[in-house]
Design a protein around this motif. Structure first.
Motif, PDB file in Angstrom:
ATOM      1  N   VAL A  54       0.806  -1.224   0.000  1.00 34.16           N
ATOM      2  CA  VAL A  54       0.000   0.000   0.000  1.00 34.16           C
ATOM      3  C   VAL A  54       0.842   1.278   0.000  1.00 34.16           C
ATOM      4  CG1 VAL A  54      -1.965  -1.111   1.100  1.00 34.16           C
ATOM      5  CG2 VAL A  54      -0.273   0.049   2.510  1.00 34.16           C
ATOM      6  N   VAL A  55       2.120   1.172  -0.242  1.00 35.43           N
ATOM      7  CA  VAL A  55       2.990   2.355  -0.229  1.00 35.43           C
ATOM      8  C   VAL A  55       2.532   3.381  -1.260  1.00 35.43           C
ATOM      9  CG1 VAL A  55       5.316   3.182  -0.740  1.00 35.43           C
ATOM     10  CG2 VAL A  55       4.999   1.243   0.768  1.00 35.43           C
ATOM     11  N   GLU A  56       2.362   2.967  -2.513  1.00 38.98           N
ATOM     12  CA  GLU A  56       1.962   3.908  -3.560  1.00 38.98           C
ATOM     13  C   GLU A  56       0.590   4.509  -3.268  1.00 38.98           C
ATOM     14  OE1 GLU A  56       3.314   0.997  -4.308  1.00 38.98           O
ATOM     15  OE2 GLU A  56       4.936   1.361  -5.742  1.00 38.98           O
ATOM     16  N   LEU A  57      -0.333   3.684  -2.801  1.00 35.79           N
ATOM     17  CA  LEU A  57      -1.677   4.160  -2.482  1.00 35.79           C
ATOM     18  C   LEU A  57      -1.626   5.227  -1.394  1.00 35.79           C
ATOM     19  CD1 LEU A  57      -4.764   3.964  -2.686  1.00 35.79           C
ATOM     20  CD2 LEU A  57      -4.645   2.111  -1.021  1.00 35.79           C
ATOM     21  N   THR A  58      -0.866   4.980  -0.358  1.00 38.19           N
ATOM     22  CA  THR A  58      -0.767   5.926   0.750  1.00 38.19           C
ATOM     23  C   THR A  58      -0.118   7.235   0.306  1.00 38.19           C
ATOM     24  OG1 THR A  58      -0.590   4.063   2.265  1.00 38.19           O
ATOM     25  CG2 THR A  58       0.057   6.206   3.109  1.00 38.19           C
ATOM     26  N   VAL A  59       0.958   7.134  -0.462  1.00 37.47           N
ATOM     27  CA  VAL A  59       1.621   8.342  -0.967  1.00 37.47           C
ATOM     28  C   VAL A  59       0.657   9.138  -1.847  1.00 37.47           C
ATOM     29  CG1 VAL A  59       3.455   9.193  -2.497  1.00 37.47           C
ATOM     30  CG2 VAL A  59       3.964   7.438  -0.799  1.00 37.47           C
TER      31      VAL A  59
END
Length: 70
Positions: A54-59
């Protein structure tokens, strides 16, 4: 903002700081976040697959929306 490659994460303390980045810097930030998560889990243990996913989603959410207002 003049930030050298490899140290974007050192300059992010809030969603406001994230919004100062150029869009083309976001993939680099995501890579730095993944590296940080892996290094932290290698020392302290724990499950990290979901965090990496979920790194890209959170960013993206913090970059686009005015958190925590939205």
């Amino acid at each position: 903002m003049s930030i050298q490659p490899g140290d974007l994460l050192d300059h992010i303390n809030s969603p406001t700081d994230l919004k100062k980045l150029e869009r083309n810097q976001l993939p680099q930030l995501a890579n730095e976040l993944r590296k940080y998560i892996i290094e932290h889990c290698s020392v302290h243990g724990g499950h990290f697959a979901a965090s990496l996913g979920v790194v890209e989603l959170t960013v993206a959410l913090h970059y686009i929306f005015d958190t925590p207002t939205d």
